[in-house]
Design a protein around this motif. Structure first.
Motif, short mmCIF file in Angstrom:
data_model
loop_
_atom_site.label_atom_id
_atom_site.label_comp_id
_atom_site.label_asym_id
_atom_site.label_seq_id
_atom_site.Cartn_x
_atom_site.Cartn_y
_atom_site.Cartn_z
N ASN A 1 0.82 -1.22 0.00
CA ASN A 1 0.00 0.00 0.00
C ASN A 1 0.85 1.27 0.00
N ASP A 2 1.90 1.26 -0.81
CA ASP A 2 2.74 2.45 -1.06
C ASP A 2 3.42 2.98 0.20
N GLY A 3 3.56 2.15 1.22
CA GLY A 3 4.30 2.56 2.41
C GLY A 3 3.61 3.58 3.27
N TYR A 4 2.29 3.70 3.19
CA TYR A 4 1.55 4.64 4.05
C TYR A 4 1.32 4.02 5.42
N LEU A 5 1.46 4.83 6.47
CA LEU A 5 1.33 4.32 7.83
C LEU A 5 1.06 5.46 8.80
N ALA A 6 0.67 5.08 10.01
CA ALA A 6 0.49 6.04 11.10
C ALA A 6 1.29 5.57 12.30
N LEU A 7 2.01 6.49 12.94
CA LEU A 7 2.78 6.20 14.15
C LEU A 7 2.12 6.94 15.31
N HIS A 8 1.60 6.18 16.27
CA HIS A 8 0.83 6.73 17.37
C HIS A 8 1.70 6.99 18.59
N MET A 9 1.71 8.25 19.03
CA MET A 9 2.35 8.61 20.28
C MET A 9 1.31 8.40 21.39
N LEU A 10 1.55 7.42 22.25
CA LEU A 10 0.55 6.99 23.22
C LEU A 10 0.70 7.69 24.57
N PRO A 11 -0.40 7.95 25.27
CA PRO A 11 -0.30 8.47 26.64
C PRO A 11 0.00 7.33 27.61
N PRO A 12 0.53 7.62 28.79
CA PRO A 12 0.80 6.57 29.77
C PRO A 12 -0.46 6.19 30.55
N SER A 13 -1.42 5.62 29.85
CA SER A 13 -2.70 5.25 30.45
C SER A 13 -2.87 3.73 30.43
N PRO A 14 -3.71 3.18 31.31
CA PRO A 14 -3.98 1.73 31.28
C PRO A 14 -4.50 1.26 29.92
N LYS A 15 -5.35 2.08 29.29
CA LYS A 15 -5.88 1.70 27.98
C LYS A 15 -4.76 1.63 26.94
N ILE B 1 -5.88 4.67 6.48
CA ILE B 1 -5.08 4.17 7.60
C ILE B 1 -5.93 4.15 8.86
N PRO B 2 -5.93 3.04 9.60
CA PRO B 2 -6.63 3.04 10.89
C PRO B 2 -5.90 3.90 11.92
N ILE B 3 -6.67 4.77 12.59
CA ILE B 3 -6.12 5.66 13.62
C ILE B 3 -6.75 5.30 14.95
N LEU B 4 -5.91 4.95 15.93
CA LEU B 4 -6.41 4.62 17.27
C LEU B 4 -6.84 5.90 17.99
N LYS B 5 -7.87 5.80 18.79
CA LYS B 5 -8.39 6.99 19.49
C LYS B 5 -7.61 7.30 20.76
N GLU B 6 -6.99 6.29 21.37
CA GLU B 6 -6.23 6.51 22.60
C GLU B 6 -4.81 6.93 22.25
N LEU B 7 -4.63 8.25 22.09
CA LEU B 7 -3.31 8.75 21.68
C LEU B 7 -3.16 10.21 22.08
N GLU B 8 -1.90 10.67 22.05
CA GLU B 8 -1.62 12.10 22.23
C GLU B 8 -1.45 12.79 20.89
N ARG B 9 -0.67 12.18 20.03
CA ARG B 9 -0.46 12.68 18.68
C ARG B 9 -0.29 11.48 17.76
N VAL B 10 -0.49 11.70 16.47
CA VAL B 10 -0.23 10.63 15.51
C VAL B 10 0.44 11.23 14.28
#
Length: 234
Positions: free
Chosen positions: A96-110, A168-177
């Protein structure tokens, strides 16, 4: 002169013995390397791979990474990470042409649960290997041959449209992506080193929208997830 030759011969013998010892103890040396690396923390981020629109959950791939780092800012922002092969995520990225998302996660249990879910793959299926794998995994949780999106709630992510061919799927539990695409890929042993262009930085989570809401992100240390502690005075 004889004495010098004798010393040289002794050194060569010791050198050969060293390499023989190293070969004999390669597994122990690898274990020591992993134990040593577990003494330091690194950011835990989740990569989600681009896919064709309206694909099922089995076609959505991603994995937890501990190797994401900033490579450069000028002339364009670049990030770098590595993937442990074989990997469904790598396969999906190449398709898929190398498209991706990198999720910066918060320090949460989720976020910690998501980190475990996206890092739960263990390489045991011989159909994915040129040679039969060992029964046990290599001690690292950061590789996968699984479909993590089948193990999370469908409300935990949304689809971000890149173009008519890729989303691209984007997770909702994040600080930035970081929304990225491939710049260059290098294969080294059983890993791929990816260098990616940062195309967009999204902030869909209002909880972490302010500059004052910085958390330090989710950290991986000693085979567990952690958060930033107190600052040090120097």
């Amino acid at each position: 002169m004889f004495g010098k030759k004798n010393i040289l011969s002794t050194r060569l013998i010791h050198h050969k013995q060293f390499w023989q010892l190293k070969r004999l103890n390669s597994t122990q040396f690898q274990d020591e390397f992993k134990v040593t690396m577990s003494r330091i923390c690194s950011p835990a981020m989740i990569l989600t791979a681009g896919c064709e629109p309206k694909k099922g959950l089995n076609s959505l791939h991603g994995m937890t990474l501990s190797s994401v780092c900033s490579l450069s800012v000028y002339p364009n922002p670049l990030l770098q990470f590595n993937l442990h092969l074989p990997s469904y995520t790598s396969k999906s990225l190449h398709e898929n042409d190398g498209y991706l998302a990198l999720h910066m996660l918060p320090p949460s249990p989720k976020a910690a649960l998501l980190g475990r879910t996206f890092a739960s793959g263990i390489k045991r299926d011989p159909r994915h290997f040129d040679t039969k794998p060992k029964v046990n995994d290599d001690g690292s949780i950061f590789h996968e041959m699984t479909t993590p999106f089948t193990k999370i709630d469908s409300n935990d992510f949304i689809m971000h449209k890149v173009n008519e061919e890729v989303e691209i799927p984007i997770l909702k539990e994040l600080e930035r992506v970081f929304v990225c695409n491939k710049k260059q890929v290098f294969e080294v042993d059983n890993h791929e080193i990816w260098v990616v262009n940062v195309l967009q930085i999204l902030n869909p989570n209002a909880k972490y929208s302010q500059q004052t809401s910085k958390t330090g992100g989710l950290l991986y240390y000693d085979r567990g997830f952690h958060k930033v502690g107190a600052s040090l005075r120097d």
